[in-house]
Motif scaffolding. Structure first.
Motif, short mmCIF file in Angstrom:
data_model
loop_
_atom_site.label_atom_id
_atom_site.label_comp_id
_atom_site.label_asym_id
_atom_site.label_seq_id
_atom_site.Cartn_x
_atom_site.Cartn_y
_atom_site.Cartn_z
N GLN A 80 10.51 -4.59 -20.27
CA GLN A 80 9.75 -5.41 -19.32
C GLN A 80 9.24 -6.65 -20.04
O GLN A 80 8.14 -6.61 -20.62
CB GLN A 80 8.56 -4.62 -18.76
CG GLN A 80 8.93 -3.34 -18.04
CD GLN A 80 7.70 -2.64 -17.49
OE1 GLN A 80 7.44 -2.71 -16.30
NE2 GLN A 80 6.94 -1.98 -18.34
N PRO A 81 9.99 -7.74 -20.04
CA PRO A 81 9.54 -8.94 -20.76
C PRO A 81 8.24 -9.52 -20.23
O PRO A 81 7.56 -10.27 -20.94
CB PRO A 81 10.70 -9.91 -20.59
CG PRO A 81 11.45 -9.43 -19.38
CD PRO A 81 11.30 -7.95 -19.40
N LEU A 129 15.52 -10.48 -23.47
CA LEU A 129 16.28 -11.56 -22.86
C LEU A 129 17.29 -12.19 -23.81
O LEU A 129 17.97 -13.15 -23.46
CB LEU A 129 15.31 -12.63 -22.34
CG LEU A 129 14.27 -12.14 -21.32
CD1 LEU A 129 13.35 -13.27 -20.90
CD2 LEU A 129 14.94 -11.51 -20.10
N GLY A 130 17.40 -11.65 -25.02
CA GLY A 130 18.36 -12.17 -25.98
C GLY A 130 18.08 -13.60 -26.40
O GLY A 130 19.00 -14.41 -26.55
N LEU A 131 16.81 -13.91 -26.62
CA LEU A 131 16.41 -15.27 -26.97
C LEU A 131 16.56 -15.52 -28.48
O LEU A 131 16.71 -14.57 -29.26
CB LEU A 131 14.96 -15.51 -26.53
CG LEU A 131 14.68 -15.29 -25.03
CD1 LEU A 131 13.20 -15.50 -24.74
CD2 LEU A 131 15.54 -16.20 -24.17
N GLU A 145 24.02 -8.08 -15.90
CA GLU A 145 24.90 -7.84 -17.04
C GLU A 145 24.24 -8.28 -18.34
O GLU A 145 24.34 -7.59 -19.37
CB GLU A 145 26.22 -8.58 -16.85
CG GLU A 145 27.22 -8.34 -17.97
CD GLU A 145 28.53 -9.09 -17.74
OE1 GLU A 145 29.44 -8.93 -18.57
OE2 GLU A 145 28.63 -9.84 -16.75
N GLU A 146 23.55 -9.43 -18.32
CA GLU A 146 22.86 -9.90 -19.52
C GLU A 146 21.82 -8.88 -19.99
O GLU A 146 21.70 -8.60 -21.19
CB GLU A 146 22.15 -11.22 -19.23
CG GLU A 146 23.04 -12.44 -19.13
CD GLU A 146 22.22 -13.68 -18.84
OE1 GLU A 146 21.93 -14.44 -19.79
OE2 GLU A 146 21.86 -13.90 -17.66
N ILE A 147 21.06 -8.35 -19.05
CA ILE A 147 19.98 -7.43 -19.41
C ILE A 147 20.55 -6.16 -20.03
O ILE A 147 20.06 -5.67 -21.05
CB ILE A 147 19.11 -7.11 -18.18
CG1 ILE A 147 18.48 -8.40 -17.63
CG2 ILE A 147 18.03 -6.10 -18.54
CD1 ILE A 147 17.67 -9.19 -18.63
N TRP A 148 21.61 -5.62 -19.44
CA TRP A 148 22.20 -4.40 -19.98
C TRP A 148 22.89 -4.66 -21.31
O TRP A 148 22.83 -3.83 -22.22
CB TRP A 148 23.17 -3.79 -18.97
CG TRP A 148 22.45 -3.01 -17.91
CD1 TRP A 148 22.15 -3.42 -16.65
CD2 TRP A 148 21.90 -1.70 -18.04
NE1 TRP A 148 21.44 -2.44 -15.98
CE2 TRP A 148 21.28 -1.37 -16.81
CE3 TRP A 148 21.87 -0.76 -19.06
CZ2 TRP A 148 20.65 -0.15 -16.58
CZ3 TRP A 148 21.24 0.47 -18.85
CH2 TRP A 148 20.64 0.75 -17.61
#
Length: 324
Positions: A103-104, A71-73, A145-148
């Motif tokens: 899979q977060p 998730l780019g945290l 888009e965030e996930i990719w």
């Protein structure tokens, strides 16, 4: 194909002897959060070697099912570095394949209980209506888009390490393979997602797949034509491992069942894998939880692995007969 069984890194010697007596040689190891340093892995390999067992596939949930990465945290770079440390250790130990699953929240299940089709055993059950009624798992709804973008960020920083270590990443589909689960869009919920992932990796040989039969069956035709996808991805050299699992029905509701009890013809699937020349690792995936007094999970996997081995034996001989 090489039959393997999954086990935890803290498995007792009795479990290892059980796998040896099953005629299995290859092991997929799930390490704990902090027991995968070089010395610990080598000690486990030495212990396994006493039972003629070899680690061929490894992972640690805290490493490859990591919401900070996916998730780019905040702290992402540190967690990616930890993933690279895992890869480096596996390479030093000669373990050729590492797990990857975007899979977060892990494999999301509605229930783990006895179902209508589970022969009295506790098994995983998905009811998409129940899952869709839940709040987002990480406080908001993310965009596809965030996930990719996060996946590409990860690839750019891990593929060079994989190449240096000589270790391939085996990417597993999202489970369940719905377009969005708990507010997080799925990376791989159909076969086109795999193709996009491989393109983002520049078709690097160090990114392959775990062809999870169960995930294809969960989504049915919406995932893709399983038989055609086997032919395509095996032909592309992308199938590093196969998870072999049957279900009571496709989504929106399914129970994980014995190989012989589900809606799919698992022998036809096995024959297709053999016909296409698949030389991947293959293991049972998500067996029932078993009965503690009779081996627990190891006992449950023992039955299903034996059934799968019989299918593979028969399929190899039938396909060989077709070629004569």
């Amino acid at each position: 194909m090489k039959v393997q069984v999954p086990m935890w890194s803290n498995a007792a010697d009795a479990e290892l002897q059980f796998y040896r007596e099953m005629g299995v040689e290859y092991i997929s190891v799930m390490f704990g959060k902090d027991d995968w340093d070089y010395d610990s892995v080598r000690r486990l390999q030495e212990r396994l070697a006493k039972f003629d067992l070899t680690i061929t596939d490894a992972g640690s949930f805290s490493v490859f099912k990591n919401p900070v990465i996916h998730l780019g945290l905040p702290g992402r770079d540190g967690e990616i570095e930890r993933y690279n440390q895992f890869t480096t250790v596996m390479g030093r130990c000669g373990i050729p394949v590492c797990s990857l699953a975007w899979q977060p929240d892990g494999a999301v299940r509605s229930y783990k209980r006895v179902g209508e089709h589970t022969r009295g055993s506790v098994s995983g059950i998905v009811d998409m209506a129940e899952i869709e009624s839940r709040e987002p798992s990480h406080g908001r709804v993310f965009s596809e888009e965030e996930i990719w973008d996060n996946f590409k960020y990860f690839l750019d920083r891990t593929l060079p390490v994989c190449e240096k270590a000589g270790v391939k990443m085996a990417l597993h589909p999202n489970d369940p393979p719905a377009a969005c689960v708990l507010g997080v869009p799925s990376l791989i919920y159909n076969s086109e997602g795999f193709k996009r992932a491989f393109e983002l990796a520049g078709n690097s040989p160090y990114l392959g797949m775990k062809l999870c039969v169960g995930c294809w069956l969960e989504a049915g035709d919406q995932f893709g034509d399983l038989m055609q996808d086997i032919e395509y991805f095996v032909g592309q050299g992308k199938v590093l491992a196969v998870h072999f699992r049957n279900l009571s029905a496709p989504m929106p509701y399914f129970e994980e069942v014995l190989l012989e009890d589900g809606y799919a013809d698992m022998y036809a699937i096995m024959k297709q894998l053999v016909r296409c020349g698949c030389d991947a690792l293959i293991s049972v995936d998500h067996a029932s939880h078993g009965i503690p007094e009779f081996g627990g999970m190891a006992g449950a996997y023992g039955y299903s692995t034996g059934y799968m081995k019989g299918m593979l034996y028969a399929a190899e001989r039938e396909v060989m007969g077709e070629k004569k």
